[in-house]
Design a protein around this motif. Sequence first.
Motif, PDB file in Angstrom:
ATOM      1  N   MET A   1       0.834  -1.196   0.000  1.00 30.26           N
ATOM      2  CA  MET A   1       0.000   0.000   0.000  1.00 30.26           C
ATOM      3  C   MET A   1       0.867   1.244   0.000  1.00 30.26           C
ATOM      4  SD  MET A   1      -2.893   1.095   2.791  1.00 30.26           S
ATOM      5  CE  MET A   1      -3.809   2.610   2.614  1.00 30.26           C
ATOM      6  N   VAL A   2       0.523   2.250  -0.820  1.00 31.63           N
ATOM      7  CA  VAL A   2       1.280   3.488  -0.875  1.00 31.63           C
ATOM      8  C   VAL A   2       1.136   4.235   0.431  1.00 31.63           C
ATOM      9  CG1 VAL A   2       1.540   5.695  -2.051  1.00 31.63           C
ATOM     10  CG2 VAL A   2       0.962   3.676  -3.362  1.00 31.63           C
ATOM     11  N   GLU A   3       2.280   4.651   0.996  1.00 35.82           N
ATOM     12  CA  GLU A   3       2.263   5.482   2.182  1.00 35.82           C
ATOM     13  C   GLU A   3       2.283   6.938   1.733  1.00 35.82           C
ATOM     14  OE1 GLU A   3       5.459   4.443   4.799  1.00 35.82           O
ATOM     15  OE2 GLU A   3       5.454   2.414   4.014  1.00 35.82           O
ATOM     16  N   SER A   4       1.423   7.775   2.296  1.00 34.77           N
ATOM     17  CA  SER A   4       1.375   9.167   1.870  1.00 34.77           C
ATOM     18  C   SER A   4       0.866  10.061   2.973  1.00 34.77           C
ATOM     19  CB  SER A   4       0.470   9.313   0.638  1.00 34.77           C
ATOM     20  OG  SER A   4       0.341  10.667   0.268  1.00 34.77           O
ATOM     21  N   THR A   5       1.451  11.257   3.040  1.00 31.92           N
ATOM     22  CA  THR A   5       0.947  12.301   3.914  1.00 31.92           C
ATOM     23  C   THR A   5       0.512  13.497   3.075  1.00 31.92           C
ATOM     24  OG1 THR A   5       3.186  13.224   4.156  1.00 31.92           O
ATOM     25  CG2 THR A   5       2.477  11.602   5.788  1.00 31.92           C
ATOM     26  N   ALA A   6       0.314  13.277   1.783  1.00 36.02           N
ATOM     27  CA  ALA A   6       0.076  14.376   0.854  1.00 36.02           C
ATOM     28  C   ALA A   6      -1.391  14.758   0.781  1.00 36.02           C
ATOM     29  CB  ALA A   6       0.543  13.978  -0.539  1.00 36.02           C
ATOM     30  N   PRO A   7      -1.698  16.055   0.733  1.00 37.62           N
ATOM     31  CA  PRO A   7      -3.060  16.481   0.516  1.00 37.62           C
ATOM     32  C   PRO A   7      -3.436  16.312  -0.938  1.00 37.62           C
ATOM     33  CG  PRO A   7      -1.616  18.377   0.586  1.00 37.62           C
ATOM     34  CD  PRO A   7      -0.773  17.185   0.897  1.00 37.62           C
ATOM     35  N   PRO A   8      -4.744  16.244  -1.266  1.00 40.25           N
ATOM     36  CA  PRO A   8      -5.137  16.111  -2.656  1.00 40.25           C
ATOM     37  C   PRO A   8      -4.859  17.394  -3.424  1.00 40.25           C
ATOM     38  CG  PRO A   8      -7.056  16.446  -1.265  1.00 40.25           C
ATOM     39  CD  PRO A   8      -5.888  16.266  -0.341  1.00 40.25           C
ATOM     40  N   GLY A   9      -4.846  17.278  -4.746  1.00 42.51           N
ATOM     41  CA  GLY A   9      -4.632  18.454  -5.593  1.00 42.51           C
ATOM     42  C   GLY A   9      -3.633  18.142  -6.677  1.00 42.51           C
ATOM     43  N   GLY A  10      -3.780  18.780  -7.855  1.00 37.67           N
ATOM     44  CA  GLY A  10      -2.935  18.446  -8.989  1.00 37.67           C
ATOM     45  C   GLY A  10      -1.895  19.472  -9.330  1.00 37.67           C
TER      46      GLY A  10
ATOM     47  N   ASP B   1      12.808  10.443   6.958  1.00 40.96           N
ATOM     48  CA  ASP B   1      11.350  10.404   6.852  1.00 40.96           C
ATOM     49  C   ASP B   1      10.710  11.785   6.948  1.00 40.96           C
ATOM     50  OD1 ASP B   1      11.166   7.734   6.353  1.00 40.96           O
ATOM     51  OD2 ASP B   1      10.363   7.168   8.312  1.00 40.96           O
ATOM     52  N   ALA B   2      11.365  12.709   7.654  1.00 42.24           N
ATOM     53  CA  ALA B   2      10.809  14.060   7.789  1.00 42.24           C
ATOM     54  C   ALA B   2      10.733  14.776   6.446  1.00 42.24           C
ATOM     55  CB  ALA B   2      11.663  14.880   8.761  1.00 42.24           C
ATOM     56  N   PHE B   3      11.488  14.294   5.455  1.00 47.25           N
ATOM     57  CA  PHE B   3      11.527  14.943   4.146  1.00 47.25           C
ATOM     58  C   PHE B   3      10.742  14.184   3.086  1.00 47.25           C
ATOM     59  CE2 PHE B   3      16.030  15.622   5.857  1.00 47.25           C
ATOM     60  CZ  PHE B   3      15.644  16.727   6.601  1.00 47.25           C
ATOM     61  N   ILE B   4      10.123  13.063   3.460  1.00 48.05           N
ATOM     62  CA  ILE B   4       9.472  12.175   2.492  1.00 48.05           C
ATOM     63  C   ILE B   4       7.957  12.262   2.642  1.00 48.05           C
ATOM     64  CG2 ILE B   4       9.193   9.769   1.767  1.00 48.05           C
ATOM     65  CD1 ILE B   4      12.089   9.309   2.836  1.00 48.05           C
ATOM     66  N   ASP B   5       7.266  12.595   1.553  1.00 43.05           N
ATOM     67  CA  ASP B   5       5.810  12.740   1.583  1.00 43.05           C
ATOM     68  C   ASP B   5       5.075  11.456   1.240  1.00 43.05           C
ATOM     69  OD1 ASP B   5       5.491  15.751   1.977  1.00 43.05           O
ATOM     70  OD2 ASP B   5       6.852  15.681   0.266  1.00 43.05           O
ATOM     71  N   ALA B   6       5.702  10.568   0.484  1.00 38.91           N
ATOM     72  CA  ALA B   6       5.039   9.330   0.068  1.00 38.91           C
ATOM     73  C   ALA B   6       6.089   8.306  -0.328  1.00 38.91           C
ATOM     74  CB  ALA B   6       4.087   9.589  -1.103  1.00 38.91           C
ATOM     75  N   ALA B   7       5.714   7.032  -0.314  1.00 36.90           N
ATOM     76  CA  ALA B   7       6.626   5.964  -0.703  1.00 36.90           C
ATOM     77  C   ALA B   7       5.833   4.793  -1.275  1.00 36.90           C
ATOM     78  CB  ALA B   7       7.465   5.504   0.478  1.00 36.90           C
ATOM     79  N   THR B   8       6.341   4.215  -2.339  1.00 38.28           N
ATOM     80  CA  THR B   8       5.708   3.045  -2.946  1.00 38.28           C
ATOM     81  C   THR B   8       6.583   1.811  -2.720  1.00 38.28           C
ATOM     82  OG1 THR B   8       6.819   3.278  -5.088  1.00 38.28           O
ATOM     83  CG2 THR B   8       4.751   4.494  -4.782  1.00 38.28           C
ATOM     84  N   SER B   9       5.951   0.667  -2.826  1.00 44.32           N
ATOM     85  CA  SER B   9       6.667  -0.608  -2.788  1.00 44.32           C
ATOM     86  C   SER B   9       6.137  -1.480  -3.928  1.00 44.32           C
ATOM     87  CB  SER B   9       6.445  -1.306  -1.444  1.00 44.32           C
ATOM     88  OG  SER B   9       5.116  -1.787  -1.338  1.00 44.32           O
TER      89      SER B   9
ATOM     90  N   ASP C   1       4.309   1.847 -13.927  1.00 47.99           N
ATOM     91  CA  ASP C   1       3.282   1.726 -12.892  1.00 47.99           C
ATOM     92  C   ASP C   1       3.708   2.303 -11.539  1.00 47.99           C
ATOM     93  OD1 ASP C   1       2.654   0.063 -15.048  1.00 47.99           O
ATOM     94  OD2 ASP C   1       1.492  -1.306 -13.800  1.00 47.99           O
ATOM     95  N   ILE C   2       4.947   2.025 -11.125  1.00 54.13           N
ATOM     96  CA  ILE C   2       5.426   2.513  -9.826  1.00 54.13           C
ATOM     97  C   ILE C   2       5.443   4.036  -9.797  1.00 54.13           C
ATOM     98  CG2 ILE C   2       7.534   2.763  -8.445  1.00 54.13           C
ATOM     99  CD1 ILE C   2       6.065   0.280  -7.725  1.00 54.13           C
ATOM    100  N   LEU C   3       5.871   4.645 -10.888  1.00 49.50           N
ATOM    101  CA  LEU C   3       5.904   6.106 -10.945  1.00 49.50           C
ATOM    102  C   LEU C   3       4.494   6.676 -10.918  1.00 49.50           C
ATOM    103  CD1 LEU C   3       8.772   5.233 -11.920  1.00 49.50           C
ATOM    104  CD2 LEU C   3       8.794   7.321 -13.309  1.00 49.50           C
ATOM    105  N   GLU C   4       3.585   6.022 -11.615  1.00 48.02           N
ATOM    106  CA  GLU C   4       2.189   6.476 -11.602  1.00 48.02           C
ATOM    107  C   GLU C   4       1.616   6.390 -10.194  1.00 48.02           C
ATOM    108  OE1 GLU C   4       0.726   3.812 -14.673  1.00 48.02           O
ATOM    109  OE2 GLU C   4       0.370   5.543 -15.986  1.00 48.02           O
ATOM    110  N   ALA C   5       1.950   5.329  -9.477  1.00 48.10           N
ATOM    111  CA  ALA C   5       1.463   5.186  -8.104  1.00 48.10           C
ATOM    112  C   ALA C   5       2.019   6.287  -7.211  1.00 48.10           C
ATOM    113  CB  ALA C   5       1.857   3.813  -7.554  1.00 48.10           C
ATOM    114  N   ALA C   6       3.298   6.623  -7.412  1.00 45.00           N
ATOM    115  CA  ALA C   6       3.905   7.688  -6.618  1.00 45.00           C
ATOM    116  C   ALA C   6       3.259   9.034  -6.930  1.00 45.00           C
ATOM    117  CB  ALA C   6       5.407   7.744  -6.875  1.00 45.00           C
ATOM    118  N   LEU C   7       3.014   9.300  -8.200  1.00 40.12           N
ATOM    119  CA  LEU C   7       2.340  10.551  -8.586  1.00 40.12           C
ATOM    120  C   LEU C   7       0.955  10.627  -7.960  1.00 40.12           C
ATOM    121  CD1 LEU C   7       3.268  10.741 -12.383  1.00 40.12           C
ATOM    122  CD2 LEU C   7       4.106  12.280 -10.597  1.00 40.12           C
ATOM    123  N   ASP C   8       0.216   9.528  -8.028  1.00 41.29           N
ATOM    124  CA  ASP C   8      -1.134   9.506  -7.451  1.00 41.29           C
ATOM    125  C   ASP C   8      -1.087   9.769  -5.950  1.00 41.29           C
ATOM    126  OD1 ASP C   8      -2.198   8.976  -9.934  1.00 41.29           O
ATOM    127  OD2 ASP C   8      -2.479   6.828  -9.575  1.00 41.29           O
TER     128      ASP C   8
END
Length: 237
Positions: A1-10, A134-142, A154-161
Amino acid sequence: MVESTAPPGGARRGVLFDVDGTLIDSSYIHTLAWWGAFRQYGHDVPMAAIHQLVGMGGARLVDNLLPSGRDRDEDEDIMASHGALYASHWPSLRALDGAKELLGQCHAGGLAVALASSARQRDLQVMRSVLEADAFIDAATSANDAAESKPAPDILEAALDSLGMHAANAVYVGDAVWDMKAASALGIPAIGVTCGGIQEAQLRDAGAVEVYQGPRHLLENLGSSAIGRLLALQPKP
């Protein structure tokens, strides 16, 4: 599962980072682990051939290196063996020089930062603990976040999302030919680093717009890099 602390918005701008070989000095450890896994199942694959494919997903790597007429029932066991052998080297993992500072500088400049990794979830957790960033990382994929591994995007698309970000507002940093190809598939400018052992000419042929020796070299040239151009677009406080 993608870990994220990012708010929505493009409208966000940000940088996606590969991890193995780009931020963590692990490419040759993966090569050794694959070599050992292949030998356990009777396959004598040269390390040089393995190293060239590190950065691909495990299933793709195995399929490219072993004969088409092999017993494919062993593929999952070979991949599991690689995972176990790689895990035995966890205590030896080290962040590459400048990796944490590079992530910190991107974050300080207002850019979103994502680790666009196809590593196993547990391996990624270990590498994040090694980075201590971790203080500098907003999201991470596996590996769990992509149906297809690199060079598929696919991995890059998941990170962008996970960042709520468009490809047009991103830059990608990686060490493998497969990283460059994945970024090119989405039209994302790709910065190559040679610290994973792949030569500059190979990275440029695969689509790299710039190539540096590693995180420290990129950090020293950040203002003139593709990341620097994103930073220049950020609103001033």
